[in-house]
Every structure is written in C-alpha cells, then in structure tokens.
Enzyme design. Structure first.
Site, short mmCIF file in Angstrom:
data_model
loop_
_atom_site.label_atom_id
_atom_site.label_comp_id
_atom_site.label_asym_id
_atom_site.label_seq_id
_atom_site.Cartn_x
_atom_site.Cartn_y
_atom_site.Cartn_z
N SER A 13 -58.49 -2.42 13.38
CA SER A 13 -58.08 -3.83 13.33
C SER A 13 -56.57 -3.88 13.22
O SER A 13 -56.01 -3.32 12.28
CB SER A 13 -58.68 -4.54 12.12
OG SER A 13 -60.08 -4.49 12.20
N ARG A 28 -57.13 -4.57 0.88
CA ARG A 28 -56.16 -3.67 1.54
C ARG A 28 -54.85 -3.53 0.73
O ARG A 28 -53.80 -3.22 1.28
CB ARG A 28 -55.82 -4.13 2.96
CG ARG A 28 -57.01 -4.32 3.87
CD ARG A 28 -57.71 -3.03 4.26
NE ARG A 28 -58.88 -3.34 5.07
CZ ARG A 28 -60.12 -3.51 4.58
NH1 ARG A 28 -60.35 -3.36 3.29
NH2 ARG A 28 -61.12 -3.81 5.37
N GLU A 88 -52.03 -5.14 9.90
CA GLU A 88 -52.63 -4.19 8.94
C GLU A 88 -52.09 -2.80 9.25
O GLU A 88 -51.93 -1.95 8.37
CB GLU A 88 -54.16 -4.22 9.09
CG GLU A 88 -54.86 -3.23 8.19
CD GLU A 88 -56.37 -3.46 8.12
OE1 GLU A 88 -56.80 -4.63 8.09
OE2 GLU A 88 -57.11 -2.46 8.09
C1 LIG Z 1 -61.51 2.79 15.45
C2 LIG Z 1 -60.98 2.47 14.07
C3 LIG Z 1 -61.79 1.78 13.17
C4 LIG Z 1 -61.32 1.49 11.89
N1 LIG Z 1 -62.13 0.82 11.02
C5 LIG Z 1 -61.69 0.54 9.79
C6 LIG Z 1 -62.54 -0.15 8.86
O1 LIG Z 1 -63.69 -0.48 9.14
N2 LIG Z 1 -62.04 -0.43 7.63
C7 LIG Z 1 -60.78 -0.07 7.26
O2 LIG Z 1 -60.39 -0.34 6.11
N3 LIG Z 1 -59.94 0.58 8.11
C8 LIG Z 1 -60.37 0.89 9.36
N4 LIG Z 1 -59.54 1.55 10.22
C9 LIG Z 1 -58.16 1.85 9.82
C10 LIG Z 1 -57.97 3.24 9.15
O3 LIG Z 1 -58.98 4.17 9.57
C11 LIG Z 1 -57.98 3.13 7.63
O4 LIG Z 1 -56.92 2.31 7.18
C12 LIG Z 1 -57.85 4.50 6.95
O5 LIG Z 1 -58.06 4.35 5.57
C13 LIG Z 1 -56.49 5.16 7.17
O6 LIG Z 1 -56.61 6.52 6.75
P1 LIG Z 1 -55.68 7.65 7.40
O7 LIG Z 1 -55.97 8.91 6.68
O8 LIG Z 1 -55.86 7.70 8.87
O9 LIG Z 1 -54.24 7.11 7.01
P2 LIG Z 1 -52.90 7.11 7.89
O10 LIG Z 1 -53.10 6.23 9.07
O11 LIG Z 1 -52.45 8.50 8.13
O12 LIG Z 1 -51.92 6.38 6.88
C14 LIG Z 1 -52.11 5.02 6.55
C15 LIG Z 1 -51.23 4.67 5.35
O13 LIG Z 1 -51.70 5.37 4.21
C16 LIG Z 1 -50.65 6.21 3.69
N5 LIG Z 1 -51.29 7.44 3.24
C17 LIG Z 1 -52.12 8.27 3.93
N6 LIG Z 1 -52.53 9.27 3.14
C18 LIG Z 1 -51.96 9.07 1.93
C19 LIG Z 1 -52.00 9.75 0.69
N7 LIG Z 1 -52.72 10.85 0.51
N8 LIG Z 1 -51.28 9.24 -0.35
C20 LIG Z 1 -50.53 8.14 -0.19
N9 LIG Z 1 -50.44 7.45 0.96
C21 LIG Z 1 -51.16 7.91 2.01
C22 LIG Z 1 -49.68 6.44 4.84
O14 LIG Z 1 -48.39 6.73 4.35
C23 LIG Z 1 -49.77 5.10 5.54
O15 LIG Z 1 -48.96 4.15 4.90
C24 LIG Z 1 -60.00 1.88 11.51
C25 LIG Z 1 -59.20 2.59 12.42
C26 LIG Z 1 -59.68 2.89 13.68
C27 LIG Z 1 -58.82 3.67 14.63
#
Ligand SMILES: Cc1cc2nc3c(=O)[nH]c(=O)nc-3n(C[C@H](O)[C@H](O)[C@H](O)COP(=O)(O)OP(=O)(O)OC[C@H]3O[C@@H](n4cnc5c(N)ncnc54)[C@H](O)[C@@H]3O)c2cc1C
Length: 305
Positions: free
Chosen positions: A228, A178, A298
């Site tokens: 998580s 991460r 996280e």
């Molecule tokens: C039900 C559920 C299950 C999940 N399971 C997992 C799992 O199995 N494994 C896992 O790793 N995560 C999991 N997650 C967490 C999440 O989906 C991941 O961390 C995912 O990668 C976040 O992507 P996002 O586009 O939603 O980012 P956001 O939530 O919109 O942003 C997260 C971070 O990334 C940054 N960010 C977003 N896009 C960019 C970009 N283009 N450039 C630079 N920074 C950026 C944001 O500024 C922020 O700091 C889960 C979440 C939920 C709700």
C-alpha cells in the site's frame, strides 16, 4: 570507494558480509533504487552494534533495512552504509510451556508465521503474507486483516541512538496505526518476543492459506511494489479515493496505479524512483482536489532522488 572505511568494516564483518556500490534495486520489492556505497549483512547483535559504532565514529551515514518491502530508494542511491538485517540474523526460539516465541529482527514474517503454526500457536496468521522482516514489522506495527504486531508483542530488544541495548515492554513501544516509539526515537529492533494462544494447527494453516489466497486475488502481487503506497486516512480507504478520482491505471513512465488495486503503485518494468515520486505527487494532488483528503505515503523514502 572509501578504502579506509572498508578496511575498518573488515575488522567486524567478513568479505561475504560486505557489498560495495550494491544496487538497492536488488534489495527492494519495488526493484527500484541506485547503489549503496556499502551494504553490510550482520549476523549477530555484536556485529550490528559494532557496525553502527564504526559508522558513528567515522561520521558515515547509515540506514537499517530489512526486506526492503516498504522502501522507495532514489535513483542516485544512498551515500552511506546500509545495514541489512536479513535471514542470517533470524534465529527463533519457542517456549512451548508459556507459548512465548522469540525471534531476531532479520527473520521473514512468512517463515516466522510458518514456524509459529508448527507449534500450533495462534495469533500470527495475519502476518504470513506480509513480505517484510520481523524488525521492519515491529518498527511499522505492520498489520493486515484482523491483526497487527501490537496484539501479540510482549517485548522488543532495541538499540538506542547512543548504542545502548534497551528492553522495551509493549506499553513502552507505544504502538498505534503504523506508528511506534521505535520510529519516533530511531531505535533499531534486534529481537522481539510474542505471546500466543494454543490452537489447532490445521485451522491455523488453513487461515494462513485463506489470507494468502485473498491477497493473490486482490493485490497486484505479479508486479514489483512496496505494498500500500499510502496510509489509510481516517474514515476512508486510500485505494477507493484513488479509484474514485479516476486514477485507476494512471501511469507516469513505467510507474502505474495498479488496475487491480488502486492503493498500490506498481513498477510495470524499469520504472525509476523519479517516476514513482511524480506519480505519488500527482495522486496526492488529484485526491486532495477532488475529496479534500491529503493522502500520506506509507512507503519510506531513502537516498538521493
Ligand atoms: C506486496 C506487499 C504487500 C504488503 N502488505 C502489507 C500489509 O498487509 N500490512 C503491512 O503493514 N505492510 C504491508 N506491506 C509493507 C511492508 O511489507 C511492511 O511495512 C513490512 O513491515 C516492512 O518490513 P521490511 O523488513 O521489508 O522493512 P524495510 O522496507 O526494509 O524498512 C521499512 C522501515 O522499517 C525500518 N526498519 C527495518 N528493519 C528495522 C529494524 N530492525 N529496526 C529498526 N528499523 C527497521 C527501515 O529503516 C524503514 O524505515 C506490504 C508490502 C508489499 C510489497
């Protein structure tokens, strides 16, 4: 409303791409969060770079978001501009001979995984059930089950703090659990390229279905959450530590430690960011008191609480 800034935004983006005082609860999987002063939806690299350049020139705070699936936004919202990279910034191209897939940051992982499966390429099945965008996943080095982004990524195209476009190799991305050089340097992911292996489409789809079924069985997907809540502490599982601390189902207001999976804080309906923060603090304190392990969130915090 900052009319002067709005007028300048309109020289870069059309009306449909600009939202004013937009509730961020509508843009996060937690369904929590007050309004963003501006929320913009760029559709190209030039729009992303121009929006960021404008924010810098105007001293307007800005924040990049993807699908908001790892975010807890404060109840008072965010005074600044949210640059949301979503579907409209989600083109994919596949080099079938070299098994290389390139995609823009806004594509959802579920869609990208389905597309990769269509080309009978294996190595991205793990990501199909993660509800984020490619940009968020590359930034977080998202992972699940037997995979993470670092295993197949070849390159990422990013924007640095000065507004220059950089092409980073896998080594330069410095991906750990991460953690990435993207977070350390506050880069913005625009695109990424991945290398896969040819496989059997049937087996790839069956693996995706199997992993998604495991998620539905084990995770509280029926409630809004940000996945998580805590990182996995070395040598432990956060969910087990929380459960063994007697916190299964523990509630602050409408924020609850999921009864199905204690590693998830869920929104039982109408929870506030304040309640989630209070619950997170209580969990950290209780687990530390009982096991001497300090859990680290996280979930990323954004805005005013
Ligand atoms: C039900 C559920 C299950 C999940 N399971 C997992 C799992 O199995 N494994 C896992 O790793 N995560 C999991 N997650 C967490 C999440 O989906 C991941 O961390 C995912 O990668 C976040 O992507 P996002 O586009 O939603 O980012 P956001 O939530 O919109 O942003 C997260 C971070 O990334 C940054 N960010 C977003 N896009 C960019 C970009 N283009 N450039 C630079 N920074 C950026 C944001 O500024 C922020 O700091 C889960 C979440 C939920 C709700």
């Amino acid at each position: 409303m900052n009319e002067a800034f709005y007028q300048k935004l309109k020289t870069i983006l059309n009306d449909k791409q600009i939202m004013i005082e937009e509730p961020l609860a509508r843009h996060t999987t937690f369904e929590i969060g007050g309004p963003a002063q501006f929320l913009v939806l760029p559709e190209s690299i030039s729009q992303v770079t121009a929006a960021i350049k404008l924010c810098r020139e105007e001293n307007m705070p800005y924040y990049i978001m993807g699908n908001g699936s790892n975010l807890l936004v404060g109840d008072k919202g965010y005074r600044g501009t949210i640059i949301k990279l979503s579907q409209a910034f989600g083109k994919i191209s596949v080099d079938e001979r070299q098994y290389i897939v390139r995609a823009q940051a806004g594509i959802l992982l579920s869609r990208l995984a389905a597309e990769i499966a269509e080309y009978s390429l294996t190595g991205f099945e793990f990501a199909a059930g993660i509800p984020g965008t490619l940009g968020g996943a590359v930034t977080m080095n998202a992972g699940a089950y037997d995979g993470d982004i670092s295993q197949s990524i070849l390159k990422a195209v990013v924007l640095d703090q000065e507004g220059s476009i950089l092409r980073l190799t896998k080594e330069e991305l410095k991906m750990g659990y991460r953690t990435t050089a993207i977070q350390d340097n506050h880069y913005i992911v625009l695109e990424a390229a991945f290398g896969f292996k040819p496989g059997s489409k049937e087996e790839i789809i069956s693996k995706i279905n199997d992993l998604n079924a495991r998620r539905r069985e084990k995770q509280p997907l029926e409630y809004p959450s940000a996945g998580s809540t805590f990182k996995r502490p070395v040598g432990y599982y956060a969910g087990k530590l929380i459960m063994d601390s007697g916190l299964r189902g523990y509630q602050v207001g409408n924020a609850q430690v999921s009864e199905k999976h204690c590693g998830f804080v869920i929104n039982k309906g109408g929870a506030t960011a304040g309640e989630v923060i209070a619950l997170i603090s209580y969990i950290i304190e209780t687990v530390n008191h009982k096991f001497g392990v300090v859990l680290e969130p996280e979930v990323k915090l954004l805005g005013d609480f």
